[in-house]
Design an enzyme around this catalytic site. Sequence first.
Site, PDB file in Angstrom:
ATOM      1  N   HIS A 143       0.881  -1.172   0.000  1.00  0.00           N
ATOM      2  CA  HIS A 143       0.000   0.000   0.000  1.00  0.00           C
ATOM      3  C   HIS A 143       0.913   1.214   0.000  1.00  0.00           C
ATOM      4  CE1 HIS A 143      -3.510  -2.511   1.146  1.00  0.00           C
ATOM      5  NE2 HIS A 143      -2.537  -3.275   1.624  1.00  0.00           N
ATOM      6  N   GLU A 188      -6.799 -12.596   5.671  1.00  0.00           N
ATOM      7  CA  GLU A 188      -5.700 -12.017   6.468  1.00  0.00           C
ATOM      8  C   GLU A 188      -6.061 -12.299   7.936  1.00  0.00           C
ATOM      9  OE1 GLU A 188      -5.355  -7.727   6.203  1.00  0.00           O
ATOM     10  OE2 GLU A 188      -3.425  -7.684   7.235  1.00  0.00           O
TER      11      GLU A 188
END
Length: 350
Positions: free
Chosen positions: A31, A212
């Site tokens: 990110h 996740e």
Amino acid sequence: MQTLPSFVHHIPTQCLSELLQRMPKAELHMHIEGSLEPELIFAMAQRNKVALPYRSVQALRDAYVFDNLQSFLDIYHAGTLVLKTEQDFYDMACAYLARAQADNVLHAELFFDTQTHTGHGLSAEVVIKGLHRACTDAPDRFGMTASLILCFLRHLSEAEAFECLEQALPLRDSILGIGLASSEVGHPPEKFARVFARARALGFRLVAHAGEEGPPAYIWSALDVLKVERVDHGVQAIHDAALMQRLALDRIPLTVCPLSNLKLCVYPSLAQHSLHRMLEAGIVATVNSDDPAYFGGYLNENFSQTFAALPLSAVHAYQLARNSFEASFISAPERSAHVARLDALFESFA
Ligand code: ADE
Ligand code: ZN
């Protein structure tokens, strides 16, 4: 399972750490807002006259202790408040690309989330133009290629994701793909079925964070409902044998982020990480840094710490680098050229 070139089986063990550093690789899960180092946060706060609730770079860095994904997302969001101009987005991306080049990354696919910034009053155009200019400059400035994947924030609504997609469409050609990030548990992929269908119709490549912290069921629906081509993280698949088989048989890549999983307490230690088991099960796993400024390391640091903790060999190193090119959205000729460079390096060590 793929057959690997025979020379990868003849690499002396003492060469492994040098190979991990030097091998050409792609990074597919990072990110860009998570690459904002505390020093850059302070520099941008000063130039944009933003007050920070931390007295020093060190005080900010000391705050990077997380119990789970949400505790990280809160501080990550606070860091993005210093980003104001197109130049800020350009500078942030260039700082990451310089680090990636140092780690021998030949290609990176960068996640960004416009909703974070439009929520602070910026236009999507400022964000996308700044990031895209960095990607355009990457071959000349950093000797690598880079492209952009716009992630919807899954804690926001479906309607907000549609709005985000519409805002990005004037710059459609600057964006390669669409992804899904932010707080996972309680926000299943199904919530975004229609907006992903629209993105697919528009020709975007599709990925999503799944598994996740969320259950294997979220990985199944990322595949079957959102129709993603890659799963980001996906480590919870280890608890579902049928899913492991599906991922391996269909060669669905997982973009695994070991230091992120450690820092967000997905695993109590890297020695307990599932990466080795996934590779042994024939899964197309890759190693990535996720939010390197927050999780203690860029790509090569993820490789070196993970290899130090798990029974991973030069064969696994080759497989991971090769998987990174196989799983990327580059063209077939680019992929062949990168794999040829990877082969040449390993052969020189055999
Ligand atoms: N946004 C930034 N990093 C993330 C992560 N690890 N999971 C979900 N959303 C994110
Ligand atoms: Zn991520």
